[in-house]
Design an enzyme around this catalytic site. Structure first.
Site, mmCIF file in Angstrom:
data_model
loop_
_atom_site.group_PDB
_atom_site.id
_atom_site.type_symbol
_atom_site.label_atom_id
_atom_site.label_comp_id
_atom_site.label_asym_id
_atom_site.label_seq_id
_atom_site.Cartn_x
_atom_site.Cartn_y
_atom_site.Cartn_z
ATOM 1 N N HIS A 106 -9.800 1.169 4.070
ATOM 2 C CA HIS A 106 -8.557 1.336 4.831
ATOM 3 C C HIS A 106 -8.821 2.286 5.996
ATOM 4 O O HIS A 106 -9.622 3.208 5.883
ATOM 5 C CB HIS A 106 -7.453 1.891 3.917
ATOM 6 N N ASN B 72 0.875 -1.171 0.000
ATOM 7 C CA ASN B 72 0.000 0.000 0.000
ATOM 8 C C ASN B 72 0.915 1.224 0.000
ATOM 9 O O ASN B 72 1.470 1.585 1.028
ATOM 10 C CB ASN B 72 -0.894 -0.022 1.248
ATOM 11 N N TRP B 73 1.058 1.822 -1.157
ATOM 12 C CA TRP B 73 1.975 2.973 -1.253
ATOM 13 C C TRP B 73 1.378 4.249 -0.664
ATOM 14 O O TRP B 73 2.076 5.242 -0.537
ATOM 15 C CB TRP B 73 2.337 3.234 -2.728
ATOM 16 N N LYS B 74 0.088 4.223 -0.361
ATOM 17 C CA LYS B 74 -0.594 5.434 0.131
ATOM 18 C C LYS B 74 -0.342 6.574 -0.851
ATOM 19 O O LYS B 74 -0.260 6.335 -2.047
ATOM 20 C CB LYS B 74 -0.154 5.749 1.563
ATOM 21 N N GLU C 175 -7.316 4.735 7.148
ATOM 22 C CA GLU C 175 -7.147 6.172 6.841
ATOM 23 C C GLU C 175 -8.360 6.700 6.083
ATOM 24 O O GLU C 175 -8.757 7.847 6.244
ATOM 25 C CB GLU C 175 -5.840 6.383 6.059
ATOM 26 N N GLY D 218 1.780 2.445 10.757
ATOM 27 C CA GLY D 218 2.726 3.560 10.648
ATOM 28 C C GLY D 218 3.328 4.000 11.967
ATOM 29 O O GLY D 218 3.948 5.055 12.042
ATOM 30 N N SER E 201 2.850 -1.895 10.534
ATOM 31 C CA SER E 201 4.284 -1.924 10.848
ATOM 32 C C SER E 201 4.965 -3.257 10.527
ATOM 33 O O SER E 201 5.866 -3.692 11.248
ATOM 34 C CB SER E 201 4.526 -1.524 12.302
ATOM 35 N N GLY F 5 2.628 -1.008 4.349
ATOM 36 C CA GLY F 5 2.704 0.399 3.968
ATOM 37 C C GLY F 5 4.154 0.824 3.808
ATOM 38 O O GLY F 5 4.792 0.559 2.785
ATOM 39 N N GLY F 6 4.700 1.460 4.840
ATOM 40 C CA GLY F 6 6.049 2.035 4.795
ATOM 41 C C GLY F 6 7.113 1.123 4.186
ATOM 42 O O GLY F 6 7.885 1.545 3.319
ATOM 43 N N GLU G 256 -5.906 -4.851 10.185
ATOM 44 C CA GLU G 256 -4.879 -3.860 10.487
ATOM 45 C C GLU G 256 -5.266 -3.098 11.757
ATOM 46 O O GLU G 256 -6.073 -2.161 11.696
ATOM 47 C CB GLU G 256 -4.745 -2.854 9.344
HETATM 48 P P1 PGA Z 1 2.402 0.437 7.678
HETATM 49 O O1 PGA Z 1 0.996 0.653 6.958
HETATM 50 O O2 PGA Z 1 2.996 -0.845 7.156
HETATM 51 O O3 PGA Z 1 3.233 1.641 7.284
HETATM 52 O O4 PGA Z 1 2.152 0.370 9.145
HETATM 53 C C1 PGA Z 1 0.131 -0.414 6.709
HETATM 54 C C2 PGA Z 1 -1.130 0.068 6.038
HETATM 55 O O5 PGA Z 1 -1.604 1.161 6.355
HETATM 56 O O6 PGA Z 1 -1.703 -0.614 5.156
#
Ligand code: PGA
Length: 249
Positions: free
Chosen positions: A96, A10-12, A98, A172, A211, A232-233, A166
């Site tokens: 998601h 997930n590159w956001k 967010e 994050g 994470s 994500g990250g 999640e």
């Molecule tokens: P993260 O994000 O790996 O940076 O914690 C995961 C996500 O939001 O899908």
């Protein structure tokens, strides 16, 4: 039916088309072709067309991070499932945390998006998870159940569905759920799916997100109900993302 291992990025809101293109060049140098079908990429919508040229002849899946539940009309700023399909998308991220917390997405909207995605031959990856406050109040299972029951109301096709658990407090933040804690939640999610769909829970891949890094992926993946990851990250660099995939081998 056996569950599939999936490692999803997930590159956001990161990377434009040219960065996406150099990412994929680097990525395909390190990944063996036979592992292609384990990968999914959720990209900013503006990168989808660029991604198509590099991904369309592979078994890698990809998609947008959000769609609307109508294909066209006066919905400024939204993505159309039909157009995502036109540029080759296979999957779409739905609900998601967010999207839920920053953009007010309700379970009802999530449910409409899931149905709309499936109708347009996109496989939705439904994201669910509790906040820290909810976990500390002992509400985790209730929150997950509500997100599943309301998000999947009237959704019959569990074969074309992926779930990502999640915990919001782990996204994050560098705070990863312990493997046991994550597995417990996955196990619960599976039992709710089985309850909702008479035993079908076992065919749904449930990914853990929050994470995930090369250093913690192996231990998490060793848990019985964890079928892969939503990253994500650590997905923003091809080598760390690939190392997370290696932890599933
Ligand atoms: P993260 O994000 O790996 O940076 O914690 C995961 C996500 O939001 O899908």
């Amino acid at each position: 039916m056996s569950r599939k291992t999936i490692v999803a990025a997930n590159w956001k809101l990161n990377k434009g088309p040219s960065e996406a293109s150099s990412y994929f060049e680097e990525f395909f140098q390190m990944t063996p072709e036979e592992s292609d079908d384990s990968f999914l990429f959720f990209l900013p919508a503006i990168d989808l067309l660029a991604a198509q040229s590099q991904l369309q002849d592979t078994k890698v899946g990809w998609g947008a991070q959000n769609i609307y539940f109508e294909n066209s009309g006066a919905f400024t700023g939204e993505n159309s499932a039909e157009v995502c399909k036109e540029v080759g998308c296979t999957h779409v991220l739905v609900g998601h945390s967010e999207r839920r917390s920053l953009f007010g997405e309700s379970n009802e909207a999530v449910c409409k998006k899931i149905k709309h995605a499936q109708k347009n031959n996109l496989i939705p990856v439904l994201c669910i998870g509790e906040t820290l406050e909810q976990r500390e109040a002992g509400e985790t299972n209730n929150v997950l159940k509500k997100q599943l029951v309301e998000g999947l109301m009237g959704v019959d096709d569990l074969k074309n569905l992926v779930i990502a658990y999640e915990p919001v407090w782990a996204i994050g933040t560098g705070k990863v759920a312990t493997p046991e804690m994550a597995n417990e939640a996955h196990h619960y999610v599976r039992s709710v799916l089985a309850e909702l769909h008479q035993g079908l829970g076992d065919c749904v891949s449930i990914l853990y997100g929050g994470s995930v890094k090369p250093e913690n992926a192996k231990e998490l993946y060793s848990q019985q109900d964890i079928d892969g990851f939503l990253v994500g990250g650590a997905s923003l660099k091809p080598d760390s993302f690939y190392k997370i995939f290696e932890a599933t081998l």
